[in-house]
Design a protein around this motif. Structure first.
Motif: not given
Length: 781
Positions: A118-136
């Motif tokens: 499961l991959a996810q991109a988050v804001d480094r400062a606030s750890n807020r998800p930038l995009e929904p998680p995706s499974e690969f």
């Protein structure tokens, strides 16, 4: 090469990011609760399908297998990439800033073929998800690193012998752990490494088949076949594995039985009874089990009559046995043929037959000591009765089967002829009468004759001899029973009075044919009519008989028709009685009652004889008793031991203890001379006593002494005839009383001196004795 792999992985990663998906972004936006009148589908910034990694790679550095990138990442360093799921952080690591994914260790596709992450991109400062998680998915790419294996090996299989080419034996199966959908790593090819040219294997299916025809189990029963499975389609560089197949040829009935020799020779003793084993025959058959079972039979007639053959319990051997008794003297050998045949025959192999074999058998009969054999199993002889002793009856004959010249001795078993009616010649077996025989006493005599070899007494045999006594006319006919009958006074002339029946003990025939005849006088009072059947009718004459007081005696004459004819006479007593109207007797004449009805003259004579015999026995018994009493009286006078008077006082000293001392009886003083004059009556008590007889001096015989005492007692008139005299004249010496016997005392009789002391002085105990011996007898008249 590292540059090529990196380039390949980069290309794979770039190829996997070409597509775009908006649904995950829309789902993520809705989950965040963004305001708006309606849900808007936002465009997704990055997507991918899957990454690949080659298994078993063991390089010095982690291998880059792909890269994650989001469109929101402007390169400002504010985006952080996160990786979670199977193997995240251990097997797979991600660079948070760049999104590069590396594998840290070697992977084995056979252990795990793919990983879900499961991959996810988050804001480094606030750890807020930038995009929904995706499974690969990361798939492990297969390489040919597993050889084929046979999980069920080694194998064991059975195929019938003589099978055709291509007969299926067994199917072997190998397994390859490599990926069958990728390349040729799991494509297997089967080959035979060992077992050619007997067996082959199908390259694709692994089915093992026979490669040559007519494989013979009797030649080789078991084969070891090695089968190889090779991957990569069998090409060079592929991996391989092998297994063994043990093939056993099962038996079929493809071999006929065969006798190992053409001639069998046996011997048997002639005394062997039916069922005795003569020998065993075995035909060889290399087959097994039921295919080797055999049945035996005798082909020739002469052998089957004397012998029989059967199969043993195992079904392999033929048992030759005796069927009927053998005789060495009749036949000494037998030759015949025996056939062995398989009991189960497979039609598929008839061409290899015939499934039977024949051998010759010769059986020699051995001689054995045998008892003599009689010429007949039993003898029936006949001899007339009343013949003189020594009359020939017949002859038995026996012979020694071993030696015809061996002598035989004959004898009759005593218990079969207890009356010794017959004798037999020991040398020739001639049987003769020993006593005259009586057919009427015994018709048949059953003897047992024993024949014994003179040279060997143990060899003996027996035979039954039945001797019939032939009849002769030696018995005169008689009336069956004595007849004493009656006739009524009112009987009419010609009336039947009695039927007389005759009896002849001779055999049925002319000897037993009987005729009866009555008085021939025409004036006879009764008539006898022969019925010609062994009986006669007693009738009144046709004219009335004159009245008579005494019974009538009617003579009857009987004779047979034998050669010579025998005659006898009998008398029938007829009493005249007064009868009732029904014919029963009311009373008979007194004269007729003198002789009771049914009691004949012979019976009266027998009764008188018995009475006379009883009287004679009584008289003889009385006479014997008298004689016995007289003999006892004489013995009482002679037996002095029974008449000793004893007294309850002390004996005469030591000499009294000397038993049977003859000198104690020799007392010369006790004898007295006999009294002169005639002898007085013994039944009258005399007034004077008889004088004592003198005893001669010197030794004398005891018998003479006893006789002298007996004569003195007989001549003594003072003794009653029933009294007995004490004959001991002396009872010993040493006693002051002397002898107390009346024979030695009584000085008044015969002038003998009296006792030394008067009896009156002995006291009251001897008063009665003093009165006996001291009383004076009255003078004689």
């Amino acid at each position: 090469m590292w540059g090529l792999v990196r380039l390949l992985l980069t290309w794979l990663g770039g190829w996997s990011c070409m597509g775009r998906l908006a649904a995950p972004a829309l789902a993520w936006a809705g989950s965040q609760g963004a305001p708006g009148p309606a849900l808007l589908r936002t465009r997704r910034s990055w997507v991918w399908n899957q990454f690949f990694v080659i298994e078993e790679y063991a390089g010095p550095e982690p291998v880059l297998i792909g890269k994650l990138h989001s469109d929101v990442d402007r390169g400002e360093g504010r985006t952080k990439y996160l990786l979670t799921g199977e193997g995240a952080g251990t097997v797979f690591v991600i660079d948070e800033a760049t999104g590069n994914i590396h594998v840290t260790k070697s992977l084995d596709r056979e252990e795990k073929a793919q990983y879900v992450l499961l991959a996810q991109a988050v804001d480094r400062a606030s750890n807020r998800p930038l995009e929904p998680p995706s499974e690969f998915i990361i798939k492990v790419q297969d390489i040919n690193d597993n050889p084929p294996i046979f999980p069920l090996g080694p194998y064991h299989a059975t195929v019938p012998e003589m099978s055709n080419v291509g007969t299926s034996v067994i199917q072997v199966t190998a397994h390859d752990a490599d990926d069958p959908s990728y390349g040729n790593s799991a494509k297997l090819v089967y080959t035979v490494l060992d077992g050619l040219p007997f067996f082959s294997v199908d390259p694709q299916t692994g089915v093992v088949r026979t490669a040559i025809p007519n494989m013979d189990r009797e030649t080789q029963e078991e084969f070891l076949v090695v089968i190889q499975a090779k991957d990569m389609g069998g090409h060079m560089g592929g991996l391989s594995g092998s297994t063994t197949v043990t093939v056993t040829l099962s038996d079929v009935n493809d071999n006929p039985p065969k006798f190992p020799q053409s001639l069998y020779q046996f011997s048997v003793v002639e005394t062997a009874g039916p069922g005795t084993l003569v020998g065993r025959l075995r035909a060889q058959d290399p087959d097994l089990g039921d295919n080797a079972l055999m049945a035996y039979s005798i082909l020739d007639g002469e052998g089957s009559e004397a012998f029989s053959i059967s199969t043993d319990a195992r079904g392999r051997d033929g048992l030759l046995t005796v069927r009927k008794p053998l005789d060495f003297e009749t036949r000494r050998s037998y030759s015949f043929r025996v056939e062995a045949t398989n009991t189960l025959i497979d039609p598929a192999y008839l061409r290899r037959g015939p499934f039977k074999d024949v051998a010759s058998v010769r059986v020699a009969v051995q001689d054995a000591p045998e008892p003599p054999a009689f010429t007949q199993a039993a003898y029936i002889l006949a001899v007339p009765e009343n013949k003189s002793p020594g009359t020939l009856v017949g002859q038995v004959s026996a012979a020694d089967l071993d030696s015809q010249a061996s002598p035989i001795r004959y004898s009759i078993l005593p218990d079969t002829d207890p009356e010794h009616c017959f004798s037999i010649e020991p040398e020739d077996g001639t049987i003769r009468t020993a006593v005259p025989l009586d057919r009427e006493a015994r018709v048949w005599h059953n003897l047992t004759v024993l024949a014994t070899e003179v040279d060997s007494s143990a060899q003996a045999s027996r035979v039954q001899v039945a001797i019939r006594t032939l009849d002769e006319n030696d018995n005169a006919p008689q009336l069956a029973e004595p007849h004493d009958t009656f006739v009524c006074e009112s009987a009419a002339p010609g009336q039947l009075i009695q039927v007389l029946r005759a009896l002849d003990r001779d055999e049925v025939g002319n000897n037993s044919r009987i005729s009866l005849q009555g008085p021939l006088d025409p004036d006879a009072n009764f008539t006898v009519r022969d019925n010609r059947d062994g009986s006669a009718s007693l009738l009144l004459p046709s004219r009335p008989a004159p009245p008579r007081q005494a019974p009538y005696l009617v003579p009857i004459e009987l004779w047979d028709w034998g050669q010579p004819a025998l005659r006898s006479t009998a008398t029938v007593t007829v009493s005249v009685c007064r009868c009732r109207p029904d014919g029963s007797v009311a009373s008979c004449r007194p004269e007729a009652q003198l002789s009771p009805a049914g009691l004949s003259t012979g019976a009266l004579l027998a009764i008188v004889t018995c009475v006379g015999t009883l009287l004679a026995l009584v008289v003889l018994f009385v006479a014997l008793r008298r004689q016995k009493q007289e003999a006892l009286m004489v013995l009482e006078e002679e037996d002095v031991r029974e008449n000793i008077i004893t007294y309850d006082d002390e004996g005469g000293g030591e000499e009294d203890t000397e038993a049977f001392d003859i000198s104690a009886l020799q007392n010369p003083d006790g004898a007295a001379p006999p009294a002169p004059g005639p002898t007085a009556r013994r039944d009258v008590l005399p007034w004077a006593r008889a004088p004592r007889q003198p005893w001669p001096h010197g030794p004398a015989d005891v018998a003479q002494l006893l006789a002298l005492r007996l004569r003195g007692a007989d001549d003594d008139p003072s003794v009653p005839p029933y009294d007995s005299v004490q004959v001991y004249g002396y009872e010993g010496r040493g006693s002051s009383c002397g002898s107390l016997s009346s024979l030695g005392s009584g000085s008044e009789i015969g002038g003998a001196p009296g006792p030394a002391e008067p009896l009156d002085d002995w006291g009251p105990l001897f008063r009665t004795l003093a009165e006996l011996y001291g009383a004076k007898e009255p003078p004689a008249p």
